[in-house]
Design a protein around this motif. Sequence first.
Motif, mmCIF file in Angstrom:
data_model
loop_
_atom_site.group_PDB
_atom_site.id
_atom_site.type_symbol
_atom_site.label_atom_id
_atom_site.label_comp_id
_atom_site.label_asym_id
_atom_site.label_seq_id
_atom_site.Cartn_x
_atom_site.Cartn_y
_atom_site.Cartn_z
ATOM 1 N N ALA A 1 0.589 5.225 8.234
ATOM 2 C CA ALA A 1 0.665 5.777 6.874
ATOM 3 C C ALA A 1 0.436 7.290 6.875
ATOM 4 O O ALA A 1 0.968 8.002 6.027
ATOM 5 C CB ALA A 1 -0.355 5.097 5.968
ATOM 6 N N GLY A 2 -0.315 7.791 7.846
ATOM 7 C CA GLY A 2 -0.627 9.211 7.909
ATOM 8 C C GLY A 2 0.368 10.058 8.692
ATOM 9 O O GLY A 2 0.222 11.278 8.765
ATOM 10 N N GLY B 1 -5.755 -2.642 11.160
ATOM 11 C CA GLY B 1 -6.124 -1.727 10.075
ATOM 12 C C GLY B 1 -6.047 -0.275 10.512
ATOM 13 O O GLY B 1 -5.571 0.592 9.767
ATOM 14 N N GLU B 2 -6.491 -0.007 11.726
ATOM 15 C CA GLU B 2 -6.414 1.347 12.276
ATOM 16 C C GLU B 2 -4.953 1.770 12.454
ATOM 17 O O GLU B 2 -4.589 2.907 12.155
ATOM 18 C CB GLU B 2 -7.142 1.379 13.617
ATOM 19 C CG GLU B 2 -7.329 2.746 14.192
ATOM 20 C CD GLU B 2 -8.127 2.714 15.497
ATOM 21 O OE1 GLU B 2 -8.013 3.695 16.246
ATOM 22 O OE2 GLU B 2 -8.834 1.720 15.760
ATOM 23 N N TYR C 1 5.384 0.268 12.362
ATOM 24 C CA TYR C 1 4.205 -0.615 12.327
ATOM 25 C C TYR C 1 4.506 -1.953 13.006
ATOM 26 O O TYR C 1 3.730 -2.427 13.837
ATOM 27 C CB TYR C 1 3.757 -0.849 10.879
ATOM 28 C CG TYR C 1 2.613 -1.822 10.773
ATOM 29 C CD1 TYR C 1 1.309 -1.410 10.982
ATOM 30 C CD2 TYR C 1 2.840 -3.165 10.481
ATOM 31 C CE1 TYR C 1 0.251 -2.299 10.908
ATOM 32 C CE2 TYR C 1 1.791 -4.061 10.402
ATOM 33 C CZ TYR C 1 0.505 -3.628 10.613
ATOM 34 O OH TYR C 1 -0.533 -4.525 10.547
ATOM 35 N N SER D 1 0.833 -1.209 0.000
ATOM 36 C CA SER D 1 0.000 0.000 0.000
ATOM 37 C C SER D 1 0.868 1.260 0.000
ATOM 38 O O SER D 1 0.422 2.326 -0.425
ATOM 39 C CB SER D 1 -0.951 0.016 1.192
ATOM 40 O OG SER D 1 -0.261 0.278 2.388
ATOM 41 N N ARG E 1 -2.426 0.679 10.662
ATOM 42 C CA ARG E 1 -1.893 0.952 9.311
ATOM 43 C C ARG E 1 -2.229 2.369 8.871
ATOM 44 O O ARG E 1 -1.377 3.075 8.337
ATOM 45 C CB ARG E 1 -2.458 -0.047 8.299
ATOM 46 C CG ARG E 1 -1.668 -1.306 8.182
ATOM 47 C CD ARG E 1 -2.077 -2.112 6.962
ATOM 48 N NE ARG E 1 -3.471 -2.529 6.988
ATOM 49 C CZ ARG E 1 -3.906 -3.650 7.537
ATOM 50 N NH1 ARG E 1 -3.069 -4.462 8.146
ATOM 51 N NH2 ARG E 1 -5.182 -3.959 7.502
ATOM 52 N N GLU E 2 -3.472 2.782 9.089
ATOM 53 C CA GLU E 2 -3.892 4.140 8.707
ATOM 54 C C GLU E 2 -3.108 5.199 9.476
ATOM 55 O O GLU E 2 -2.702 6.211 8.906
ATOM 56 C CB GLU E 2 -5.384 4.324 8.951
ATOM 57 C CG GLU E 2 -6.266 3.540 8.019
ATOM 58 C CD GLU E 2 -7.738 3.646 8.395
ATOM 59 O OE1 GLU E 2 -8.098 4.555 9.174
ATOM 60 O OE2 GLU E 2 -8.520 2.815 7.916
#
Length: 140
Positions: free
Chosen positions: A101-102, A94-95, A80, A56, A97-98
């Motif tokens: 990434a941010g 998933g949270e 991560y 991603s 990862r967001e």
Amino acid sequence: MSREPLRRVSYTERKSKKAEHGGVVQVCHFYPYTYSKKPEVSAVCPWSELVLFAESLGARLSGKRSLRVDDGVYKRLLVYGVVRERIRDPSKAGELREIVAGLDEYELHFWFAKFIAATERGRQALNRPARAFRVLYGLD
């Protein structure tokens, strides 16, 4: 024009004493250079999740068990992996990862440096900065 050296992320499997892991866990190793023999950090993290996150971010799998990535992606994967090892609820991956990434460059470098500094004091020393990350970003 100088090129940034690629960094490597790979994994190995080892036996686990906990039944929840099914007897085997995947340990991700983060190497500072492509041909380094000793990892900077190792974290128990599902390899499939790490590969999904890397893809991603624009990285490609360079073999069955290895990723070669640039510096920015490497830092995100390391942050991560270290935090993911200490999250018990897989639905929060998933949270995480967001959030990772941010992160902007300054935040990312701060957490990366914190985890590397903690690693020099031993594996258990990673618990405190990982907990601070989880609390700050609401993952607890």
